[in-house]
Design a protein around this motif. Structure first.
Motif, PDB file in Angstrom:
ATOM      1  N   THR A 242       1.917  -6.293   2.073  1.00 43.44           N
ATOM      2  CA  THR A 242       2.700  -5.119   2.454  1.00 43.44           C
ATOM      3  C   THR A 242       2.209  -3.905   1.674  1.00 43.44           C
ATOM      4  OG1 THR A 242       4.424  -5.500   0.796  1.00 43.44           O
ATOM      5  CG2 THR A 242       4.702  -6.571   2.927  1.00 43.44           C
ATOM      6  N   LYS A 243       2.417  -2.750   2.246  1.00 41.33           N
ATOM      7  CA  LYS A 243       1.876  -1.502   1.705  1.00 41.33           C
ATOM      8  C   LYS A 243       2.577  -1.090   0.409  1.00 41.33           C
ATOM      9  CE  LYS A 243       0.047   1.696   4.429  1.00 41.33           C
ATOM     10  NZ  LYS A 243      -0.100   2.800   5.431  1.00 41.33           N
ATOM     11  N   ALA A 244       1.803  -0.540  -0.514  1.00 43.93           N
ATOM     12  CA  ALA A 244       2.350  -0.023  -1.771  1.00 43.93           C
ATOM     13  C   ALA A 244       3.131   1.260  -1.522  1.00 43.93           C
ATOM     14  CB  ALA A 244       1.218   0.239  -2.768  1.00 43.93           C
ATOM     15  N   ASN A 245       4.010   1.589  -2.472  1.00 49.14           N
ATOM     16  CA  ASN A 245       4.825   2.798  -2.378  1.00 49.14           C
ATOM     17  C   ASN A 245       3.986   4.066  -2.530  1.00 49.14           C
ATOM     18  OD1 ASN A 245       7.308   1.579  -1.977  1.00 49.14           O
ATOM     19  ND2 ASN A 245       7.769   1.453  -4.167  1.00 49.14           N
ATOM     20  N   ALA A 246       4.602   5.185  -2.176  1.00 51.28           N
ATOM     21  CA  ALA A 246       3.959   6.500  -2.321  1.00 51.28           C
ATOM     22  C   ALA A 246       4.119   7.008  -3.744  1.00 51.28           C
ATOM     23  CB  ALA A 246       4.569   7.484  -1.336  1.00 51.28           C
ATOM     24  N   ASP A 247       3.589   6.246  -4.693  1.00 53.46           N
ATOM     25  CA  ASP A 247       3.591   6.644  -6.096  1.00 53.46           C
ATOM     26  C   ASP A 247       2.192   7.098  -6.494  1.00 53.46           C
ATOM     27  OD1 ASP A 247       6.311   5.962  -6.588  1.00 53.46           O
ATOM     28  OD2 ASP A 247       5.742   3.849  -6.690  1.00 53.46           O
ATOM     29  N   VAL A 248       2.072   7.574  -7.716  1.00 51.94           N
ATOM     30  CA  VAL A 248       0.758   7.973  -8.223  1.00 51.94           C
ATOM     31  C   VAL A 248      -0.189   6.781  -8.154  1.00 51.94           C
ATOM     32  CG1 VAL A 248      -0.514   8.785 -10.232  1.00 51.94           C
ATOM     33  CG2 VAL A 248       1.760   9.722  -9.739  1.00 51.94           C
TER      34      VAL A 248
END
Length: 387
Positions: A242-248
């Motif tokens: 699953t896709k990673a979050n919109a973090d740095v």
């Protein structure tokens, strides 16, 4: 007069945890649900997951765009600033009696700041926890100090919130909200999940979710590479990624994960978002939950599924016996995976007993939101602990 409760959600995972609370508020004749959607929900890159909220029968009252197409520290900071402007306008239109926030993301931080300056009381869920490998740790504690009501998952988390100067009368120990999903959602069988994904999983597969460790240099790209190397040591296991979050650093990790999936199309299933029912179904059916998501520590133990928790992102959070912590090196991850899929460790996971697993966490929170005297929490004071 109905009490107007506004729930803010910015991510797929957060909405999944809030789902039953939103259902309980919406069904109560004495309450009026308002939904404010922001963050990744409104991004094409992350699957436009606001559509799932609508498909579940909820009416979205406000949509606030805030994500820039950048995951650098400057880009995330600018996204937070844009969110603060949009959220302040949205709250001015909605004028809720209470604002409900969950967790520790920068979208929630922007909402808490907007509510603070607008004089809107905030009810914060999952405060008092520690995740030392992420800047979310500081965000979580900052939201605690801007909130008037607190809902902690465990006794040690409640005590930590009180230690931060919060009034014990307004800190409620209720359990982890995500447990309700497991007990109240009808989860899929393996054939149903495979048909829904149009992908053959079999009985041997891993559910992998990996996010940036934002408190570390490099933000986890080396760790993600070690994870993929370790997965290669288990060619007989299929993988849901699953896709990673919109973090740095999140977009770089997602590029790595997507390339890995494209190279093994019959073995690896790559998805923006599974949605709560499919995600929990996969969690129940897989041989192990792998990565550094909080779901491996909060929800997987109730499903008696082993967790391989990689690196420092969740450092400090409570663990059940079904969680295996390992360093973010390919060798350490391989050894942890071998242990997780062993019959001996499966017996360990099967014996785990999770507190507050009664399907009533959302009901406990809703009762407080409905009945707490708002005038009693309007003026917040620092509550000193006198030795």
């Amino acid at each position: 007069m109905k009490r107007r409760i506004c729930v803010v959600t910015g991510t797929r995972a957060e909405y999944g945890l809030l789902y039953w609370l939103m259902r309980e508020i919406n069904a109560d004749d004495g309450m009026e649900l308002r939904i404010l959607v922001t963050g990744m929900h409104l991004s094409t890159e992350f699957g436009l997951t606001y559509r799932q909220i609508e498909q579940d029968g909820f009416l979205i009252d406000e949509k606030v765009e805030m994500l820039l197409a950048s995951d650098t520290p400057a880009g995330i900071t600018k996204s937070l600033g844009i969110g603060l402007i949009g959220l302040s306008d949205a709250l001015e239109r909605l004028r809720p009696d209470l604002l409900v926030l969950l967790g520790d993301r920068f979208e929630a931080l922007a909402a808490a700041e907007a509510a603070l300056l607008a004089g809107i009381p905030v009810a914060h869920i999952h405060g008092g926890e520690i995740t030392a490998g992420s800047v979310d740790d500081s965000i979580r504690h900052a939201i605690t100090k801007m909130s008037q009501l607190h809902f902690a998952a465990l006794p040690e988390y409640r005590q930590r919130i009180i230690q931060m100067g919060e009034d014990p009368a307004h800190v409620h120990e209720v359990g982890a909200l995500g447990l309700d999903n497991i007990l109240r959602l009808p989860l899929m069988t393996l054939p149903e999940l495979e048909a829904s994904l149009d992908f053959r999983l079999g009985e041997d597969f891993f559910l992998v979710t990996f996010h940036p460790a934002t408190a570390e240099a490099g933000h986890g790209t080396d760790d993600a590479r070690a994870l993929l190397d370790a997965l290669d040591a288990f060619p007989g296991f299929r993988v849901i990624l699953t896709k990673a979050n919109a973090d740095v650093g999140g977009r770089e990790i997602n590029r790595m994960l997507e390339a890995y999936a494209e190279g093994q199309p019959g073995r690896v299933f790559w998805v923006d978002s599974l949605g709560q029912r499919r995600y929990l179904s996969a969690m129940r059916l897989c041989r192990a939950v792998v990565g550094n998501s909080s779901s491996g520590l909060l929800e997987a133990p109730l499903l008696h599924t082993p967790t391989v928790n990689i690196g420092t992102r969740q450092e400090g959070r409570h663990r059940e016996a079904s969680v295996i912590d390992c360093a973010a090196s390919s060798g350490a991850i391989r050894e942890a995976l071998k242990r997780a899929v062993s019959s001996e460790f499966r017996q360990v996971a099967d014996r785990v007993q999770v507190p507050y697993a009664d399907g009533r966490v959302a009901l406990r929170i809703k009762k407080v939101l409905k009945e707490v005297p708002l005038e009693a929490i309007a003026r917040k004071r620092f509550h000193d602990q006198i030795p």
